[in-house]
Write a protein that holds these residues in place. Structure first.
Motif, PDB file in Angstrom:
ATOM      1  N   ALA A  72     -86.554 -49.274 -48.632  1.00 42.27           N
ATOM      2  CA  ALA A  72     -87.228 -50.503 -48.222  1.00 42.27           C
ATOM      3  C   ALA A  72     -88.695 -50.185 -47.963  1.00 42.27           C
ATOM      4  O   ALA A  72     -89.054 -49.039 -47.714  1.00 42.27           O
ATOM      5  CB  ALA A  72     -86.583 -51.019 -46.953  1.00 42.27           C
ATOM      6  N   THR A  94     -86.894 -51.570 -42.337  1.00 46.95           N
ATOM      7  CA  THR A  94     -85.563 -51.291 -41.778  1.00 46.95           C
ATOM      8  C   THR A  94     -85.629 -51.263 -40.243  1.00 46.95           C
ATOM      9  O   THR A  94     -84.735 -51.784 -39.580  1.00 46.95           O
ATOM     10  CB  THR A  94     -84.982 -49.987 -42.352  1.00 46.95           C
ATOM     11  OG1 THR A  94     -85.178 -50.005 -43.767  1.00 46.95           O
ATOM     12  CG2 THR A  94     -83.495 -49.860 -42.074  1.00 46.95           C
ATOM     13  N   GLU A 127     -84.048 -53.086 -48.694  1.00 46.33           N
ATOM     14  CA  GLU A 127     -83.908 -52.467 -50.015  1.00 46.33           C
ATOM     15  C   GLU A 127     -83.717 -53.539 -51.092  1.00 46.33           C
ATOM     16  O   GLU A 127     -84.160 -53.372 -52.228  1.00 46.33           O
ATOM     17  CB  GLU A 127     -82.733 -51.489 -50.030  1.00 46.33           C
ATOM     18  CG  GLU A 127     -83.044 -50.054 -49.620  1.00 46.33           C
ATOM     19  CD  GLU A 127     -83.303 -49.847 -48.140  1.00 46.33           C
ATOM     20  OE1 GLU A 127     -83.061 -50.788 -47.357  1.00 46.33           O
ATOM     21  OE2 GLU A 127     -83.752 -48.746 -47.779  1.00 46.33           O
ATOM     22  N   ARG A 135     -79.513 -44.045 -41.422  1.00 46.69           N
ATOM     23  CA  ARG A 135     -80.971 -44.074 -41.523  1.00 46.69           C
ATOM     24  C   ARG A 135     -81.493 -42.897 -42.356  1.00 46.69           C
ATOM     25  O   ARG A 135     -81.032 -41.771 -42.213  1.00 46.69           O
ATOM     26  CB  ARG A 135     -81.611 -44.043 -40.117  1.00 46.69           C
ATOM     27  CG  ARG A 135     -81.351 -45.273 -39.280  1.00 46.69           C
ATOM     28  CD  ARG A 135     -81.723 -46.570 -39.978  1.00 46.69           C
ATOM     29  NE  ARG A 135     -83.074 -46.637 -40.474  1.00 46.69           N
ATOM     30  CZ  ARG A 135     -84.128 -47.047 -39.771  1.00 46.69           C
ATOM     31  NH1 ARG A 135     -83.971 -47.417 -38.520  1.00 46.69           N
ATOM     32  NH2 ARG A 135     -85.327 -47.109 -40.319  1.00 46.69           N
ATOM     33  N   GLY A 174     -81.020 -42.683 -45.450  1.00 48.14           N
ATOM     34  CA  GLY A 174     -79.977 -42.381 -46.435  1.00 48.14           C
ATOM     35  C   GLY A 174     -80.337 -42.573 -47.900  1.00 48.14           C
ATOM     36  O   GLY A 174     -79.532 -42.235 -48.773  1.00 48.14           O
TER      37      GLY A 174
END
Ligand code: ASP
Ligand code: MG
Length: 437
Positions: free
Chosen positions: A37, A42, A120, A195, A197
């Protein structure tokens, strides 16, 4: 096929997205691009979700309004073709409506899961449309259509491979875009890889596709030999083995998501860390080759809690460790470091969520002492635990730093020490003198 992952800051502004498009078009062959993102998105979504959990819908909607504004410069600066700008704007507004719908629902963990992945969805649609605007042949693959976890919340590599190969066979596009972070869980619901990831998404995808190389594009020129936030004049490492990189990622080097090395190592796919701001630089290559002896890198992990259990019942007893470990297992709390003597065992954890329960349980076995605000300093290199004289050098430079625990010989690549966080800066700086010049 190459798999390229770009993180939040790499897609953090319209200018940065344009740079990413240049980088991609300069790489030959078919490529699958995994995006995070836009940086900050996020975090904002997590805050919105927290407000929902607290029942504060007004604040949640206020934050959502702030989130929507972030995308205006992208809409203004990325598109020349009107229909692509319109499509992007419509999509963003649709996502905003979806989030509003989530805010309206009664809060549940599933609401949180749906919420945090929205960033995302937006970044990938914005970027795909931007590439289309540049005239590229590009296809957006939705991660929720192929990324999936098994019952143990581990990536289901067999299923992912099958689904992804199928999707890829249906398109001839040279550039494929997909979302990092997003996956489905074993029950079929939308989930995420925790997080940070997106790195993990990229290495999972690169591994199942047996890609030539997985490139993680970020805002630093590779993994550094020491923490650049604490020590001056650190330098990027040209090569690391999978083991060395795993230790560094786990023990504090913020460049990579700690578990992302696992699939790459399993499938033998090299991972290269590259800098979006300096694309020509080599970065760090992580593979099964390890080079050079001595100390290669140092990383530090903060917010560690040390737990010491002193017990007379431990003397010559078997089964004691098992009982202690079972308590940590029961509370799903991993242990990082461990040292023992005949009458005591010290161990560390990095997650205090269940500390009160753990303390209560282990108190049944002996006297418990807890020290918070500790730091693990991890010293990594090939064979360092076996290299003669290195231990002496390390302790010599740290002669006035109180060391709480030492782990030596757990693996060939790592020596870890535990110190109070107030000594971190001195420790990292002193150890920096040990790099072979
Ligand atoms: N966007 C997610 C996060 O901020 C995943 C990632 O960027 O890797 O944690
Ligand atoms: Mg990241």
């Amino acid at each position: 096929m190459k798999v390229l992952k770009f993180g939040g800051t790499s897609v953090g502004s319209p200018e940065r997205m344009k740079q990413v498009a240049e980088i991609i078009s300069n790489i030959k062959g078919r490529k699958l691009v995994v995006l995070s993102a836009v940086s900050g998105n996020t975090n904002k979504l997590v805050s919105i979700s927290e407000k929902c959990e607290m029942g504060d819908k007004t604040s949640a909607l206020g934050l959502l309004k702030e989130l929507r504004e972030v995308f205006n410069p992208f809409l203004d600066q990325l598109y020349e073709k009107k229909e692509l700008r319109e499509d992007t704007e419509k999509y963003i507004d649709q996502v905003m409506d979806d989030i509003e719908g989530l805010i309206d629902q009664p809060y549940s963990p599933q609401v949180n899961k749906m919420m945090v992945v929205q960033g995302e969805l937006i970044s990938t649609r914005m970027f795909t449309n931007y590439l289309k605007d540049r005239g590229e042949d590009v296809t957006l693959l939705m991660a929720q259509n192929f990324m999936t976890l098994d019952e143990n919340d581990e990536p289901d590599m067999v299923m992912i491979e099958k689904k992804l190969e199928h999707l890829l066979s249906k398109t001839t596009s040279k550039v494929l875009i997909t979302q990092g972070f997003i996956t489905r869980n074993a029950a079929g619901g939308i989930d995420n890889l925790k997080r940070g990831g997106s790195d993990y998404s990229a290495t999972i995808i690169g591994s199942v596709l047996k890609s030539d190389e997985i490139q993680i594009w970020t805002d630093i020129d590779g993994m550094h030999n020491n923490d650049p936030r604490v020590v001056e004049k650190t330098f990027p490492l040209a090569k690391l083995s999978f083991e060395e990189a795993s230790e560094l990622a786990y023990f504090g080097a913020k460049v990579l998501h700690p578990t992302c090395i696992v699939p790459a190592q399993q499938f033998g796919v090299p991972v290269r860390i590259k800098n979006t701001m300096a694309p020509a630089a080599n970065g760090t290559l992580i593979s099964d080759v390890s080079e050079g002896g001595g100390i290669k890198a140092i990383a530090a992990k903060d917010n560690i809690t040390a737990i010491k259990i002193k017990s007379s019942r431990m003397v010559m007893a078997y089964g004691f460790m098992r009982r202690v470990f079972e308590i940590f297992e029961m509370y799903k709390t991993p242990i990082d470091m461990i040292t023992t003597s005949e009458i005591a065992v010290s161990l560390t954890i990095d997650n205090n969520e269940h500390l009160p329960e753990i303390e209560r349980e282990i108190s049944k076995y002996g006297k418990v002492e807890i020290d918070k605000d500790q730091t693990i300093v991890c010293i990594v290199g090939d064979d360092i635990a076996e290299k003669r004289g290195l231990g002496k050098q390390i302790f010599k430079v740290l002669d006035d730093v109180p060391i709480r625990m030492i782990s030596f010989g757990g693996s060939r690549n790592n020596i870890s020490i535990l110190i109070d966080s107030s000594h971190k800066k001195t420790t990292l700086q002193r150890l920096n003198g040990l790099f072979e010049k």
